[in-house]
Write a protein that holds these residues in place. Structure first.
Motif, PDB file in Angstrom:
ATOM      1  N   CYS A 117       0.799  -1.220   0.000  1.00 46.99           N
ATOM      2  CA  CYS A 117       0.000   0.000   0.000  1.00 46.99           C
ATOM      3  C   CYS A 117       0.836   1.277   0.000  1.00 46.99           C
ATOM      4  O   CYS A 117       0.384   2.300  -0.490  1.00 46.99           O
ATOM      5  CB  CYS A 117      -0.940   0.015   1.197  1.00 46.99           C
ATOM      6  N   GLY A 118       2.008   1.256   0.562  1.00 47.16           N
ATOM      7  CA  GLY A 118       2.859   2.440   0.578  1.00 47.16           C
ATOM      8  C   GLY A 118       2.210   3.583   1.335  1.00 47.16           C
ATOM      9  O   GLY A 118       1.634   3.403   2.401  1.00 47.16           O
ATOM     10  N   THR A 119       2.275   4.778   0.770  1.00 45.33           N
ATOM     11  CA  THR A 119       1.734   5.976   1.401  1.00 45.33           C
ATOM     12  C   THR A 119       0.225   6.055   1.160  1.00 45.33           C
ATOM     13  O   THR A 119      -0.233   5.979   0.036  1.00 45.33           O
ATOM     14  CB  THR A 119       2.418   7.233   0.828  1.00 45.33           C
ATOM     15  N   LEU A 120      -0.521   6.222   2.233  1.00 38.65           N
ATOM     16  CA  LEU A 120      -1.978   6.365   2.157  1.00 38.65           C
ATOM     17  C   LEU A 120      -2.315   7.854   2.086  1.00 38.65           C
ATOM     18  O   LEU A 120      -1.701   8.662   2.788  1.00 38.65           O
ATOM     19  CB  LEU A 120      -2.638   5.755   3.388  1.00 38.65           C
ATOM     20  N   THR A 121      -3.265   8.219   1.234  1.00 34.61           N
ATOM     21  CA  THR A 121      -3.669   9.621   1.110  1.00 34.61           C
ATOM     22  C   THR A 121      -5.180   9.761   1.253  1.00 34.61           C
ATOM     23  O   THR A 121      -5.939   8.829   0.982  1.00 34.61           O
ATOM     24  CB  THR A 121      -3.245  10.201  -0.265  1.00 34.61           C
ATOM     25  N   LEU A 122      -5.591  10.949   1.669  1.00 37.22           N
ATOM     26  CA  LEU A 122      -7.011  11.278   1.835  1.00 37.22           C
ATOM     27  C   LEU A 122      -7.156  12.769   1.575  1.00 37.22           C
ATOM     28  O   LEU A 122      -6.340  13.561   2.054  1.00 37.22           O
ATOM     29  CB  LEU A 122      -7.469  10.924   3.252  1.00 37.22           C
TER      30      LEU A 122
END
Length: 131
Positions: free
Chosen positions: A108-113
């Motif tokens: 998943c690496g870096t999660l963003t929102l």
């Protein structure tokens, strides 16, 4: 005279089987630990987004809402760094949870929102897998 006990070959076979089972069990354990830490990181992002929405309701702008990016639970801190993707403006924001070296999450690496509720990830998995 009848011999008792195990032969060396039998003992080596048992040790080999035990080593294989331990390797499989450890790999599954590591995957589950990474997955649970990822869930905690995603929950932290959602918590920060809720704070930003409350901030917007009060100030009618996301500008200076960076205070929302304070630390999450002590459980998340060693494994994810929560930060802004770009400077917040009056009508939008984007935040991210970047894994530290203690969280080797290539799936998943870096999660963003962002302010529209769009979720993202930078790894090899899909958004459905990661969120």
């Amino acid at each position: 005279m009848k011999q008792r006990g195990f032969s060396l070959l039998e003992l080596l076979i048992v040790l080999a089987i035990t080593a294989i089972l331990a390797t499989i069990a450890y790999a599954s354990y590591r995957d589950q630990v990474i997955k649970s830490r990822r869930a905690a990181g995603a929950a932290c992002l959602q918590e920060r987004a809720q704070y930003l929405e409350r901030y917007y309701t009060t100030n009618m702008s996301y500008v200076d809402g960076e205070d929302a990016l304070g630390q999450c639970d002590a459980e998340v801190q060693p494994f994810y760094t929560i930060s802004e993707v770009a400077a917040f403006d009056a009508t939008s924001y984007a935040i991210q949870a970047q894994p530290t070296e203690d969280q080797p999450d290539t799936k998943c690496g870096t999660l963003t929102l962002n302010s529209r509720g769009e979720k993202g990830e930078s790894g090899t998995g899909t958004v459905a897998d990661c969120w």
